[in-house]
Scaffold this active site. Structure first.
Site, PDB file in Angstrom:
ATOM      1  CB  SER A 118      13.211  16.021 -14.568  1.00  0.00           C
ATOM      2  OG  SER A 118      14.035  16.735 -15.386  1.00  0.00           O
ATOM      3  CG  HIS A 139      15.291  15.834  -9.698  1.00  0.00           C
ATOM      4  ND1 HIS A 139      14.010  16.104  -9.316  1.00  0.00           N
ATOM      5  CD2 HIS A 139      15.435  16.440 -10.908  1.00  0.00           C
ATOM      6  CE1 HIS A 139      13.409  16.830 -10.247  1.00  0.00           C
ATOM      7  NE2 HIS A 139      14.262  17.044 -11.217  1.00  0.00           N
ATOM      8  CD  GLU A 151      12.448  15.218  -5.903  1.00  0.00           C
ATOM      9  OE1 GLU A 151      11.332  15.550  -5.502  1.00  0.00           O
ATOM     10  OE2 GLU A 151      12.659  14.818  -7.075  1.00  0.00           O
ATOM     11  CG  ASN A 189       8.880  17.137 -11.618  1.00  0.00           C
ATOM     12  OD1 ASN A 189       8.489  18.305 -11.515  1.00  0.00           O
ATOM     13  ND2 ASN A 189      10.037  16.828 -12.184  1.00  0.00           N
TER      14      ASN A 189
HETATM   15  N1  NAD Z   1      15.801  22.642 -16.739  1.00  0.00           N
HETATM   16  C1  NAD Z   1      15.218  22.174 -15.650  1.00  0.00           C
HETATM   17  O1  NAD Z   1      14.337  22.795 -15.059  1.00  0.00           O
HETATM   18  C2  NAD Z   1      15.657  20.841 -15.086  1.00  0.00           C
HETATM   19  C3  NAD Z   1      15.468  20.586 -13.723  1.00  0.00           C
HETATM   20  C4  NAD Z   1      15.912  19.365 -13.196  1.00  0.00           C
HETATM   21  C5  NAD Z   1      16.481  18.423 -14.040  1.00  0.00           C
HETATM   22  N2  NAD Z   1      16.626  18.715 -15.367  1.00  0.00           N
HETATM   23  C6  NAD Z   1      17.265  17.685 -16.210  1.00  0.00           C
HETATM   24  O2  NAD Z   1      18.618  18.065 -16.387  1.00  0.00           O
HETATM   25  C7  NAD Z   1      19.075  17.631 -17.674  1.00  0.00           C
HETATM   26  C8  NAD Z   1      19.608  18.843 -18.435  1.00  0.00           C
HETATM   27  O3  NAD Z   1      18.596  19.790 -18.602  1.00  0.00           O
HETATM   28  P1  NAD Z   1      18.919  21.310 -19.041  1.00  0.00           P
HETATM   29  O4  NAD Z   1      17.671  22.072 -18.819  1.00  0.00           O
HETATM   30  O5  NAD Z   1      20.196  21.744 -18.406  1.00  0.00           O
HETATM   31  O6  NAD Z   1      19.156  21.103 -20.603  1.00  0.00           O
HETATM   32  P2  NAD Z   1      19.998  22.064 -21.614  1.00  0.00           P
HETATM   33  O7  NAD Z   1      19.408  21.801 -22.951  1.00  0.00           O
HETATM   34  O8  NAD Z   1      20.071  23.456 -21.097  1.00  0.00           O
HETATM   35  O9  NAD Z   1      21.480  21.454 -21.556  1.00  0.00           O
HETATM   36  C9  NAD Z   1      21.809  20.182 -22.005  1.00  0.00           C
HETATM   37  C10 NAD Z   1      23.263  20.210 -22.481  1.00  0.00           C
HETATM   38  O10 NAD Z   1      23.678  18.851 -22.687  1.00  0.00           O
HETATM   39  C11 NAD Z   1      24.538  18.855 -23.827  1.00  0.00           C
HETATM   40  N3  NAD Z   1      24.623  17.488 -24.352  1.00  0.00           N
HETATM   41  C12 NAD Z   1      23.779  16.840 -25.178  1.00  0.00           C
HETATM   42  N4  NAD Z   1      24.244  15.606 -25.435  1.00  0.00           N
HETATM   43  C13 NAD Z   1      25.411  15.472 -24.771  1.00  0.00           C
HETATM   44  C14 NAD Z   1      26.361  14.431 -24.651  1.00  0.00           C
HETATM   45  N5  NAD Z   1      26.206  13.256 -25.276  1.00  0.00           N
HETATM   46  N6  NAD Z   1      27.456  14.635 -23.883  1.00  0.00           N
HETATM   47  C15 NAD Z   1      27.633  15.819 -23.243  1.00  0.00           C
HETATM   48  N7  NAD Z   1      26.763  16.846 -23.331  1.00  0.00           N
HETATM   49  C16 NAD Z   1      25.666  16.676 -24.075  1.00  0.00           C
HETATM   50  C17 NAD Z   1      23.890  19.852 -24.772  1.00  0.00           C
HETATM   51  O11 NAD Z   1      24.835  20.293 -25.755  1.00  0.00           O
HETATM   52  C18 NAD Z   1      23.466  20.950 -23.805  1.00  0.00           C
HETATM   53  O12 NAD Z   1      24.491  21.920 -23.647  1.00  0.00           O
HETATM   54  C19 NAD Z   1      17.889  16.933 -18.321  1.00  0.00           C
HETATM   55  O13 NAD Z   1      17.972  15.551 -18.057  1.00  0.00           O
HETATM   56  C20 NAD Z   1      16.708  17.553 -17.609  1.00  0.00           C
HETATM   57  O14 NAD Z   1      15.572  16.721 -17.609  1.00  0.00           O
HETATM   58  C21 NAD Z   1      16.250  19.892 -15.901  1.00  0.00           C
END
Ligand code: NAD
Length: 393
Positions: A118, A139, A151, A189
């Protein structure tokens, strides 16, 4: 097509579900075995909901889970098989670069590598590989199965063919894709940051209350006011994005997080998920609607603003930020309008809104606010150069 998803959390599970819905095979990877199991459960309930709504056949949902969703225990096996890999692990640059290095060394040259970051730089993530031209930002918005926007982010070295592949893949998932350059906050964002920050500034300055701002904004056609939205998303999540953008824009005052957010987060009042944020929430979940003073209260000093002025100020700041973004070549005005409507549920895009108000009115109103003597007003409301260039007097 075989889609590899790295990270089976909130976003990874949602993206995997979408890929299954689109008929792809999915390889789901996570560091943590239990997270893959939780991801599978989440995908299963997402598909169940579609079946319950009559949008998916029950047999098809069952087959998707059993025949097309596979656990991937290593990045090398996932990368060797997948046509597209989408990384949705934690928001940490070093971690993402390590993942991309591993993907790069195991994937055939043709594999499309995408990150769902993000706020991190796609260019910096891509530079950990030998194929930065084949790396793109995809994104997605949360919840990924529901939100219509993606995006598609072009890193400095991302090729035109890779952008095209990212756009086609996104379209194939049934999403509307917009294109943007790899700049902090991408489109939504960044351009939508004033939606919450200007609202916080007005409360901080004692010019309005949490409730008066939410009700003014909702009456203007936005589905949720800024404070109810922050409570829903998580004040900590909103603050993290605000901090990242403040740093990325060299601590420009307009991106400075509000002390009110910092205080609420320090107090563990993160919004709905903790039962209390800008509002208090009843034990049964839905908002009780009762504002949480002093977080919800108006400061003692300011002149109260009228409803129309509250909305105007937020919209003007968003329009101005949108002009800054197009002036810097981040995206086209058309894509910015689409992005704000689909990614932030605004009733109109910033350029559409500017057209409705008239550019001359927008410039004059911004100039008035810039000269108001309020804290940081000059920087917050200085008319974006691209807007000056377009307004005719
Ligand atoms: N939550 C949101 O609103 C949102 C929206 C858009 C983008 N994002 C982006 O998406 C990504 C994930 O966010 P999320 O909210 O799903 O997080 P989350 O914490 O729900 O999930 C992340 C997962 O990644 C796993 N993980 C950590 N290290 C790892 C590795 N080395 N290899 C494989 N898996 C690994 C963790 O165990 C966890 O299950 C981030 O970069 C975040 O910025 C989040």
């Amino acid at each position: 097509m075989i889609v590899g998803v790295v990270g089976a959390g909130t976003m990874g599970a949602g993206i995997a579900q979408l890929a299954l819905q689109a008929g792809h095979e999915v390889l789901l990877n996570d560091l943590d075995e239990a997270a893959i199991a939780r991801g599978r459960d989440r995908i299963a309930s997402g598909l169940d909901r579609l079946v319950a709504k009559g949008r998916m056949d029950a047999d098809e949902a069952g087959a998707a889970l059993v025949e097309r969703l596979r656990d991937a225990h290593g990045l090398d096996t996932l990368a060797a098989e997948a046509d597209v890999v989408i990384e949705a692990a934690l928001e940490d640059l070093d971690l993402k670069r390590t993942i991309f290095r591993a993907l790069d060394s195991a994937a055939p040259a043709s594999t499309l590598l995408a990150t769902n970051t993000s706020a991190l730089s796609v260019t910096e993530i891509a530079s950990s590989t030998q194929r930065p031209e084949r790396v793109v930002g995809l994104h997605f918005f949360n919840p990924a199965p529901v939100m219509a926007l993606i995006e598609v982010v072009q890193g400095e070295l991302t090729s035109a063919a890779t952008m095209q592949a990212g756009l086609e893949f996104s379209g194939g998932l049934g999403k509307t894709a917009v294109t943007c350059r790899d700049a902090p906050g991408f489109i939504v964002n960044r351009v939508n940051r004033p939606f919450t920050l200007e609202a916080l500034r007005m409360v901080d300055a004692g010019q309005a209350t949490v409730e008066s701002i939410d009700s003014a904004v909702e009456a203007a056609g936005y589905p949720m006011g800024p404070f109810r939205l922050m409570d829903l998303v998580g004040i900590d999540v909103n603050l993290a994005v605000a901090r990242a953008l403040h740093e990325a824009f060299d601590q420009a005052p307009r991106f400075r997080p509000s002390p009110r957010q910092e205080e609420l987060v320090a107090a563990g009042r993160l919004g709905r998920k903790t039962g209390s944020g800008f509002y208090r929430y009843g034990a049964d979940g839905p908002a009780s609607g009762e504002a949480n003073h002093p977080a919800g209260g108006r400061g003692p000093s300011g002149e109260p603003l009228a409803e129309a002025d509250i909305v105007e100020r937020i919209e003007l700041a968003i329009i101005n930020e949108a002009y800054r973004a197009i002036g810097e070549g981040v995206c086209s005005p058309e894509d910015a309008d689409i992005a704000l409507k689909l990614g932030a549920a605004h009733p109109h895009g910033p350029f559409e809104r500017a057209g409705m108000l008239g550019l001359r009115t927008v410039v004059e109103a911004l100039a008035r606010l810039a000269a108001s003597g309020e804290m940081d007003a000059r920087e917050r409301f200085t008319v974006a150069p691209a807007l000056w260039g377009m307004a005719t007097f």
